[in-house]
Enzyme design. Sequence first.
Site, PDB file in Angstrom:
ATOM      1  N   CYS A   2       0.813  -1.215   0.000  1.00 50.34           N
ATOM      2  CA  CYS A   2       0.000   0.000   0.000  1.00 50.34           C
ATOM      3  C   CYS A   2       0.846   1.265   0.000  1.00 50.34           C
ATOM      4  O   CYS A   2       1.944   1.300   0.559  1.00 50.34           O
ATOM      5  CB  CYS A   2      -0.877   0.028   1.239  1.00 50.34           C
ATOM      6  SG  CYS A   2      -1.995  -1.361   1.339  1.00 50.34           S
ATOM      7  N   ARG A  27       5.754  -0.446  -5.874  1.00 47.46           N
ATOM      8  CA  ARG A  27       5.646  -1.203  -4.631  1.00 47.46           C
ATOM      9  C   ARG A  27       4.690  -2.391  -4.759  1.00 47.46           C
ATOM     10  O   ARG A  27       4.674  -3.258  -3.891  1.00 47.46           O
ATOM     11  CB  ARG A  27       5.145  -0.286  -3.510  1.00 47.46           C
ATOM     12  CG  ARG A  27       6.076   0.869  -3.237  1.00 47.46           C
ATOM     13  CD  ARG A  27       5.360   1.980  -2.525  1.00 47.46           C
ATOM     14  NE  ARG A  27       4.912   1.585  -1.221  1.00 47.46           N
ATOM     15  CZ  ARG A  27       5.545   1.856  -0.083  1.00 47.46           C
ATOM     16  NH1 ARG A  27       6.665   2.536  -0.120  1.00 47.46           N
ATOM     17  NH2 ARG A  27       5.071   1.464   1.054  1.00 47.46           N
ATOM     18  N   TRP A  74      -2.726  -2.850  -1.553  1.00 47.48           N
ATOM     19  CA  TRP A  74      -2.284  -4.227  -1.712  1.00 47.48           C
ATOM     20  C   TRP A  74      -3.115  -5.016  -0.701  1.00 47.48           C
ATOM     21  O   TRP A  74      -2.986  -4.827   0.504  1.00 47.48           O
ATOM     22  CB  TRP A  74      -0.792  -4.332  -1.410  1.00 47.48           C
ATOM     23  CG  TRP A  74      -0.193  -5.680  -1.643  1.00 47.48           C
ATOM     24  CD1 TRP A  74       0.197  -6.213  -2.831  1.00 47.48           C
ATOM     25  CD2 TRP A  74       0.119  -6.667  -0.650  1.00 47.48           C
ATOM     26  NE1 TRP A  74       0.727  -7.472  -2.634  1.00 47.48           N
ATOM     27  CE2 TRP A  74       0.685  -7.771  -1.303  1.00 47.48           C
ATOM     28  CE3 TRP A  74      -0.039  -6.722   0.738  1.00 47.48           C
ATOM     29  CZ2 TRP A  74       1.099  -8.911  -0.633  1.00 47.48           C
ATOM     30  CZ3 TRP A  74       0.375  -7.854   1.407  1.00 47.48           C
ATOM     31  CH2 TRP A  74       0.942  -8.943   0.718  1.00 47.48           C
ATOM     32  N   ASN A  99      -2.478   2.486   5.380  1.00 49.13           N
ATOM     33  CA  ASN A  99      -1.506   1.403   5.179  1.00 49.13           C
ATOM     34  C   ASN A  99      -1.385   0.663   6.501  1.00 49.13           C
ATOM     35  O   ASN A  99      -1.350   1.307   7.553  1.00 49.13           O
ATOM     36  CB  ASN A  99      -0.115   1.956   4.855  1.00 49.13           C
ATOM     37  CG  ASN A  99      -0.037   2.581   3.470  1.00 49.13           C
ATOM     38  OD1 ASN A  99      -1.011   2.559   2.730  1.00 49.13           O
ATOM     39  ND2 ASN A  99       1.110   3.133   3.153  1.00 49.13           N
ATOM     40  N   GLY A 100      -1.256  -0.653   6.461  1.00 51.41           N
ATOM     41  CA  GLY A 100      -1.066  -1.408   7.701  1.00 51.41           C
ATOM     42  C   GLY A 100      -2.238  -2.320   7.986  1.00 51.41           C
ATOM     43  O   GLY A 100      -3.088  -2.563   7.113  1.00 51.41           O
ATOM     44  N   GLU A 478      19.023 -17.879  -2.875  1.00 46.31           N
ATOM     45  CA  GLU A 478      18.580 -16.677  -3.588  1.00 46.31           C
ATOM     46  C   GLU A 478      18.135 -17.033  -5.014  1.00 46.31           C
ATOM     47  O   GLU A 478      17.134 -16.514  -5.517  1.00 46.31           O
ATOM     48  CB  GLU A 478      19.721 -15.643  -3.583  1.00 46.31           C
ATOM     49  CG  GLU A 478      19.537 -14.428  -4.469  1.00 46.31           C
ATOM     50  CD  GLU A 478      18.329 -13.571  -4.138  1.00 46.31           C
ATOM     51  OE1 GLU A 478      17.633 -13.838  -3.150  1.00 46.31           O
ATOM     52  OE2 GLU A 478      18.051 -12.636  -4.911  1.00 46.31           O
ATOM     53  N   LYS A 482      14.422 -16.319  -6.459  1.00 45.06           N
ATOM     54  CA  LYS A 482      14.182 -15.540  -7.685  1.00 45.06           C
ATOM     55  C   LYS A 482      13.287 -16.326  -8.630  1.00 45.06           C
ATOM     56  O   LYS A 482      12.344 -15.791  -9.181  1.00 45.06           O
ATOM     57  CB  LYS A 482      15.497 -15.212  -8.409  1.00 45.06           C
ATOM     58  CG  LYS A 482      16.355 -14.125  -7.833  1.00 45.06           C
ATOM     59  CD  LYS A 482      15.821 -12.731  -7.982  1.00 45.06           C
ATOM     60  CE  LYS A 482      15.003 -12.331  -6.790  1.00 45.06           C
ATOM     61  NZ  LYS A 482      15.695 -11.826  -5.639  1.00 45.06           N
ATOM     62  N   GLU A 485       9.595 -16.663  -7.252  1.00 45.41           N
ATOM     63  CA  GLU A 485       8.756 -15.470  -7.136  1.00 45.41           C
ATOM     64  C   GLU A 485       8.332 -14.893  -8.483  1.00 45.41           C
ATOM     65  O   GLU A 485       7.275 -14.279  -8.568  1.00 45.41           O
ATOM     66  CB  GLU A 485       9.377 -14.407  -6.230  1.00 45.41           C
ATOM     67  CG  GLU A 485      10.516 -13.616  -6.770  1.00 45.41           C
ATOM     68  CD  GLU A 485      11.034 -12.561  -5.782  1.00 45.41           C
ATOM     69  OE1 GLU A 485      10.243 -11.911  -5.103  1.00 45.41           O
ATOM     70  OE2 GLU A 485      12.261 -12.384  -5.715  1.00 45.41           O
ATOM     71  N   HIS A 501      19.699 -36.619   2.589  1.00 46.13           N
ATOM     72  CA  HIS A 501      18.921 -36.716   3.824  1.00 46.13           C
ATOM     73  C   HIS A 501      17.434 -36.445   3.578  1.00 46.13           C
ATOM     74  O   HIS A 501      16.696 -36.184   4.529  1.00 46.13           O
ATOM     75  CB  HIS A 501      19.473 -35.754   4.881  1.00 46.13           C
ATOM     76  CG  HIS A 501      20.889 -36.068   5.249  1.00 46.13           C
ATOM     77  ND1 HIS A 501      21.233 -37.183   5.984  1.00 46.13           N
ATOM     78  CD2 HIS A 501      22.050 -35.452   4.935  1.00 46.13           C
ATOM     79  CE1 HIS A 501      22.559 -37.219   6.125  1.00 46.13           C
ATOM     80  NE2 HIS A 501      23.069 -36.186   5.492  1.00 46.13           N
ATOM     81  N   LYS A 600       6.613  -4.722  -3.461  1.00 47.46           N
ATOM     82  CA  LYS A 600       8.019  -4.342  -3.387  1.00 47.46           C
ATOM     83  C   LYS A 600       8.442  -4.054  -1.950  1.00 47.46           C
ATOM     84  O   LYS A 600       9.478  -4.507  -1.499  1.00 47.46           O
ATOM     85  CB  LYS A 600       8.251  -3.112  -4.283  1.00 47.46           C
ATOM     86  CG  LYS A 600       9.703  -2.661  -4.336  1.00 47.46           C
ATOM     87  CD  LYS A 600      10.562  -3.675  -5.059  1.00 47.46           C
ATOM     88  CE  LYS A 600      12.032  -3.348  -5.033  1.00 47.46           C
ATOM     89  NZ  LYS A 600      12.857  -4.540  -5.278  1.00 47.46           N
TER      90      LYS A 600
END
Length: 605
Positions: A2, A27, A74, A99-100, A478, A482, A485, A501, A600
């Site tokens: 947001c 974002r 969002w 926001n929140g 990482e 990537k 996502e 294992h 973001k």
Amino acid sequence: MCGIVGAVARENIVPALVEGLRRLEYRGYDSCGVAVNSARGLERMRSIERVSHLDSRLRRARLESASGIAHTRWATHGAPAIRNAHPMLSGDALAVVHNGIIENYEALRDELSNAGYAFVSQTDTEVIAHLIHSLYDGDLFAAVREAVQRLRGAYAIAVVHEDTPHIIVGAREGSPLLIGAAEDGNFIASDALALTGRADRFLFLDDGDVCELTRDTIRVVTRNGEPVEREPQRISVENSAVELGSYRHYMQKEIFEQPEVVAATLRGVEALTPELFGDAAPATFDGIDSVQILACGTSYYAGLVAKYWLETIAKIKTDVEIASEYRYREPVTSRRALVVTISQSGETADTLAALKYAQSLGQTRTLTVCNVPSSAMVQLCGTRYLTRAGQEVGVASTKAFTAQLVALFMLAVTLGRERGHVTALRESQYLQQLHGLPQMLTSMLELEPQIVAWATRLAEKENALFLGRGLQYPVALEGALKLKEISYIHAEAYPAGELKHGPLALVTEAMPVIAIVPDDAMQEKMKSNIQEVRARGGQVYVLADKDAQIASEEGIHVIRMPAHYGPLSPVLYTVPLQLLAYHTACTRGADVDKPRNLAKSVTVE
Ligand code: AGP
């Protein structure tokens, strides 16, 4: 995630609101909207499409006003739908953007429903609108102050009322909010970038602050009602008019910017001393007994690489923890530990909360490695290292990660020097290697055509495994993040020794395995692990150093890196994995820069 922008000025502020929303688009959001006090009273317009769609509707409606608020949402409570898009209204006279997350919204909702308020959305924000409305008796500032005392959770809000069209009221608790001041008006926003080119002075609100803006005045009071006398600071906000140029996506552009980002980071660096980390750093670093790294996502993986460097080079005990875990447990802490937060945005709610928690436990030696100078985390930390990655637009972090790695390597060598484990000669060798990185990164980018060939095959799969050992294990993590996502392929990373294992059970012909094999002490071990995969029919895609003793054969596909780059090799191996994720996602037709469900800046927990 947001975003909030609000403006009160002498002239029509609708273009400023739209421009602010555009700057917040990176974002991630699923709806957007504005509410302004026009000559016709309070007017609202919302869209579940892009900001450009909202803009054309606003233009068609010829909406003009000297004050208003706007939002990109969002979704948290309630699906992405018009009825859940902000601003939320109460009584058709009051509008709120938020926001929140309000944790006690259900209890408040019941109470307000019993008082006769009808709820039309599934959001927690509508509760705030009705709550303020129920407390309003002509003084919006007083009503907001009273309302926020009843809210539990995290919020940044901006509120307007049609009775007082020249006023915007804002409040924050746990979510960023700042005021931007300019000659011709005042602004409020959750991110200074939203006000690029509009405001030149910024006042960062603290938790508990409530503010009131008119075009000429700014009033801020603390939670206890005491007036805040802080002067707005002059901060240069980077121009976020990011041009794509010849690239298809921001992610691709940002991958290709990495040589320049690293060069910018290293410009003028001739010695690795604490001063590199700011004036307060010599005192902060002096006498530390350990390092505690706190971060989320990609920044957490940068922290995992840093652990290897800090323990090997500086010989200092280092713990790395996911911020959302650390903040809710009772860690055994040392007051002499250096707490390092790593964050591209500097706004990640969990990392901010973990930092505050560490501070509340008496850990006062704090350093943040952050890419946004105006962010809350930079304001909160005593010592800051600002990475020079420039604005990162793609949700998938790429160049910011590389810049974090370079900063953390410099930290490891700096602490190694301070603690007597790195000689002057060794320091100059490390510096030489650092300064060679931009050129090495350029050679990595030249591997793109070979990576595209791998991506074409990977794009047909639904699962992938990434393997690495030692320094390369976090790089494998990482790489897997990537890929998942942006391409939505399920990917997991393992330290290669862990394969037998459990995860080996997943290996069949349908399971591509991406292995990182530098020419180091672990090379032979990695080769054995690759054979274990081949014996089960798995296809192995190997990134290997030029001189590594491994060659392409049936089921094993090798891409050779230019040369072994010692302890800095994670910076290089990251690049082909970024390109692999990028091209795989493109082949699958995914929206690379705005992956589904992601934002973001993750400003909620
Ligand atoms: C990276 O590609 C992610 N989108 C995400 O994991 C990100 O790194 C994480 O949310 C932390 O963000 P920060 O660095 O801004 O704190």
